[in-house]
Design a protein around this motif. Structure first.
Motif, PDB file in Angstrom:
ATOM      1  N   LYS A  36      24.772  19.576 -83.051  1.00 21.03           N
ATOM      2  CA  LYS A  36      23.596  20.443 -82.947  1.00 21.03           C
ATOM      3  C   LYS A  36      24.057  21.858 -82.623  1.00 21.03           C
ATOM      4  CE  LYS A  36      19.020  20.919 -82.755  1.00 21.03           C
ATOM      5  NZ  LYS A  36      18.098  20.252 -81.831  1.00 21.03           N
ATOM      6  N   GLU A  37      23.439  22.843 -83.286  1.00 20.05           N
ATOM      7  CA  GLU A  37      23.753  24.242 -83.022  1.00 20.05           C
ATOM      8  C   GLU A  37      22.468  25.055 -83.035  1.00 20.05           C
ATOM      9  OE1 GLU A  37      25.728  27.896 -85.509  1.00 20.05           O
ATOM     10  OE2 GLU A  37      26.960  26.079 -85.300  1.00 20.05           O
ATOM     11  N   VAL A  38      22.301  25.913 -82.038  1.00 24.80           N
ATOM     12  CA  VAL A  38      21.153  26.820 -81.999  1.00 24.80           C
ATOM     13  C   VAL A  38      21.642  28.212 -81.623  1.00 24.80           C
ATOM     14  CG1 VAL A  38      19.508  25.011 -81.357  1.00 24.80           C
ATOM     15  CG2 VAL A  38      20.615  26.365 -79.569  1.00 24.80           C
ATOM     16  N   ARG A  39      20.968  29.230 -82.142  1.00 27.96           N
ATOM     17  CA  ARG A  39      21.242  30.612 -81.761  1.00 27.96           C
ATOM     18  C   ARG A  39      20.162  31.080 -80.791  1.00 27.96           C
ATOM     19  NH1 ARG A  39      25.259  33.274 -84.118  1.00 27.96           N
ATOM     20  NH2 ARG A  39      26.220  32.397 -85.996  1.00 27.96           N
ATOM     21  N   LEU A  40      20.549  31.997 -79.927  1.00 25.80           N
ATOM     22  CA  LEU A  40      19.605  32.479 -78.920  1.00 25.80           C
ATOM     23  C   LEU A  40      18.462  33.277 -79.536  1.00 25.80           C
ATOM     24  CD1 LEU A  40      21.511  33.599 -75.681  1.00 25.80           C
ATOM     25  CD2 LEU A  40      19.744  31.841 -75.941  1.00 25.80           C
ATOM     26  N   SER A  41      18.768  34.005 -80.615  1.00 24.65           N
ATOM     27  CA  SER A  41      17.723  34.809 -81.245  1.00 24.65           C
ATOM     28  C   SER A  41      17.909  34.763 -82.755  1.00 24.65           C
ATOM     29  CB  SER A  41      17.792  36.254 -80.729  1.00 24.65           C
ATOM     30  OG  SER A  41      18.915  36.924 -81.283  1.00 24.65           O
ATOM     31  N   SER A  42      17.047  35.459 -83.456  1.00 27.07           N
ATOM     32  CA  SER A  42      17.112  35.485 -84.922  1.00 27.07           C
ATOM     33  C   SER A  42      18.152  36.454 -85.449  1.00 27.07           C
ATOM     34  CB  SER A  42      15.732  35.847 -85.486  1.00 27.07           C
ATOM     35  OG  SER A  42      15.327  37.116 -84.997  1.00 27.07           O
ATOM     36  N   GLU A  43      18.794  37.188 -84.600  1.00 22.96           N
ATOM     37  CA  GLU A  43      19.829  38.121 -85.019  1.00 22.96           C
ATOM     38  C   GLU A  43      21.029  37.381 -85.594  1.00 22.96           C
ATOM     39  OE1 GLU A  43      19.169  41.494 -81.559  1.00 22.96           O
ATOM     40  OE2 GLU A  43      20.359  39.708 -81.146  1.00 22.96           O
ATOM     41  N   MET A 105      18.634  30.688 -71.133  1.00 20.44           N
ATOM     42  CA  MET A 105      19.502  31.844 -71.337  1.00 20.44           C
ATOM     43  C   MET A 105      18.863  32.994 -72.104  1.00 20.44           C
ATOM     44  SD  MET A 105      21.816  30.592 -69.603  1.00 20.44           S
ATOM     45  CE  MET A 105      22.890  32.028 -69.678  1.00 20.44           C
ATOM     46  N   LEU A 106      17.835  32.746 -72.898  1.00 13.64           N
ATOM     47  CA  LEU A 106      17.240  33.823 -73.694  1.00 13.64           C
ATOM     48  C   LEU A 106      16.696  34.964 -72.838  1.00 13.64           C
ATOM     49  CD1 LEU A 106      16.541  35.022 -76.403  1.00 13.64           C
ATOM     50  CD2 LEU A 106      14.437  33.636 -76.430  1.00 13.64           C
ATOM     51  N   PRO A 107      15.962  34.673 -71.759  1.00 17.65           N
ATOM     52  CA  PRO A 107      15.482  35.797 -70.927  1.00 17.65           C
ATOM     53  C   PRO A 107      16.636  36.620 -70.352  1.00 17.65           C
ATOM     54  CG  PRO A 107      14.289  33.781 -70.401  1.00 17.65           C
ATOM     55  CD  PRO A 107      15.438  33.382 -71.274  1.00 17.65           C
ATOM     56  N   LEU A 108      17.727  35.960 -69.964  1.00 19.48           N
ATOM     57  CA  LEU A 108      18.874  36.680 -69.412  1.00 19.48           C
ATOM     58  C   LEU A 108      19.589  37.490 -70.495  1.00 19.48           C
ATOM     59  CD1 LEU A 108      20.310  33.832 -67.144  1.00 19.48           C
ATOM     60  CD2 LEU A 108      18.904  35.782 -66.456  1.00 19.48           C
ATOM     61  N   TYR A 109      19.694  36.875 -71.677  1.00 17.92           N
ATOM     62  CA  TYR A 109      20.342  37.569 -72.795  1.00 17.92           C
ATOM     63  C   TYR A 109      19.563  38.818 -73.190  1.00 17.92           C
ATOM     64  CZ  TYR A 109      21.853  38.496 -77.592  1.00 17.92           C
ATOM     65  OH  TYR A 109      22.292  39.104 -78.737  1.00 17.92           O
ATOM     66  N   ASN A 110      18.256  38.767 -73.127  1.00 17.39           N
ATOM     67  CA  ASN A 110      17.432  39.923 -73.473  1.00 17.39           C
ATOM     68  C   ASN A 110      17.721  41.110 -72.557  1.00 17.39           C
ATOM     69  OD1 ASN A 110      16.142  38.765 -75.675  1.00 17.39           O
ATOM     70  ND2 ASN A 110      14.494  37.902 -74.412  1.00 17.39           N
ATOM     71  N   GLN A 111      18.137  40.806 -71.334  1.00 13.99           N
ATOM     72  CA  GLN A 111      18.490  41.873 -70.400  1.00 13.99           C
ATOM     73  C   GLN A 111      19.898  42.411 -70.654  1.00 13.99           C
ATOM     74  OE1 GLN A 111      17.828  40.654 -66.284  1.00 13.99           O
ATOM     75  NE2 GLN A 111      16.108  39.356 -66.908  1.00 13.99           N
ATOM     76  N   TRP A 121      29.604  35.669 -72.687  1.00 16.32           N
ATOM     77  CA  TRP A 121      29.161  34.736 -71.657  1.00 16.32           C
ATOM     78  C   TRP A 121      28.083  33.786 -72.172  1.00 16.32           C
ATOM     79  CZ3 TRP A 121      28.269  38.395 -66.824  1.00 16.32           C
ATOM     80  CH2 TRP A 121      29.501  38.962 -66.470  1.00 16.32           C
ATOM     81  N   TYR A 122      27.437  34.160 -73.249  1.00 16.88           N
ATOM     82  CA  TYR A 122      26.321  33.367 -73.764  1.00 16.88           C
ATOM     83  C   TYR A 122      26.727  32.425 -74.901  1.00 16.88           C
ATOM     84  CZ  TYR A 122      23.451  36.505 -70.989  1.00 16.88           C
ATOM     85  OH  TYR A 122      22.886  37.210 -69.938  1.00 16.88           O
TER      86      TYR A 122
END
Length: 266
Positions: A36-43, A105-111, A121-122
């Motif tokens: 399984k693989e997921v990305r944090l955002s659509s970028e 992790m998405l809220p932290l990555y957005n910062q 780190w992500y």
């Protein structure tokens, strides 16, 4: 005719040996895989989480033993106790892990998305690879290499071991191998093995090198059985800092013969 007779005489011991070996109880396993693989955002360059699980399950050929073995594996490796479907449990773990990663992790990555020094780190991953090997004449060893990174300075790599009784499917523990009150003598034998492995002769020297600096030697349940030896596996941070890696200490049964359980066969 003479040549044929001679050939049969040579072959007979091999046949007898094969028959003898086939009478011993064995355990059989088959692979179960989840990716399984997921990305944090659509970028396109968004950090991602990768999960790869390649786990051996005890097959139905083992009868009732299979449930005992598989329950131990799913409980200890994936925290999925009492699952009757090994594949479903492995797949669910991958789904849960990646979902938790994204939600957490998405809220932290957005910062931090504009801080290139923190992007690495992500990049999470969680990998398990497993294999089995003969233990004693009566056991099978199951070895799981667990490698994961969840942020920070470095990832973690561990070897987690299990030893199963070929006849019953029961997990073999130190209490099955050693007589009550074994701890002190086994601890001494392990400390001696550590000194021999490192070439260090005193506790002060061991501590100066980083071993047992803030902990004491202990008999680990993470061990591998063999016909003549037990290999105790200590993962990073258990008896030494991360930089010193995993440590394997080998004890022969002869060294600890007086504390072996009388019912333990090897």
């Amino acid at each position: 005719m003479h040549n044929n007779k001679h050939y049969l005489l040579l072959l007979l011991p091999l046949l007898l040996f094969a028959c003898k070996g086939s009478d011993e109880p064995t355990l059989t396993f088959e692979p179960v895989i989840a990716d399984k693989e997921v990305r944090l955002s659509s970028e396109d360059n968004s950090p991602r989480c990768q999960v790869h699980l390649n786990m051996l399950q005890a097959t139905a050929d083992n009868g009732e033993k299979a449930k005992l073995i598989n329950d131990v594996l799913l409980t200890r490796l994936l925290n999925k106790p009492h699952s009757n479907d090994f594949q479903a449990a492995v797949t669910q773990f991958a789904d849960d892990y990646t979902k938790t990663y994204k939600n957490t992790m998405l809220p932290l990555y957005n910062q931090d998305r504009n801080d290139t020094a923190k992007i690495a780190w992500y990049e999470y991953h969680y990998m398990i690879e497993t294999t089995t090997q003969p233990g004693t004449a009566y056991t099978t060893s199951y070895l799981a290499t667990v490698d994961y990174y969840e942020g920070g300075a470095h990832g973690i790599n561990q070897l987690i071991t299990f030893n199963f009784d070929n006849t019953t499917g029961k997990l073999v523990t130190l209490a099955d191998i050693f007589a009550p009150g074994y701890e002190s003598q086994l601890k001494s034998a392990l400390l001696k093995a550590l000194k021999s492995k490192t070439g260090l002769s005193s506790m002060n020297e061991l501590k100066d090198a980083g071993y047992l600096y803030s902990m004491e030697m202990f008999p680990s349940e993470n061990f591998i059985l063999n016909d003549e030896t037990i290999t105790f596996v200590y993962n990073p941070y258990e008896i030494a800092p991360y930089a010193l890696g995993s440590i394997e200490l080998i004890i022969t049964y002869n060294e600890v013969s007086n504390i072996l359980n009388s019912s333990f066969k090897h």
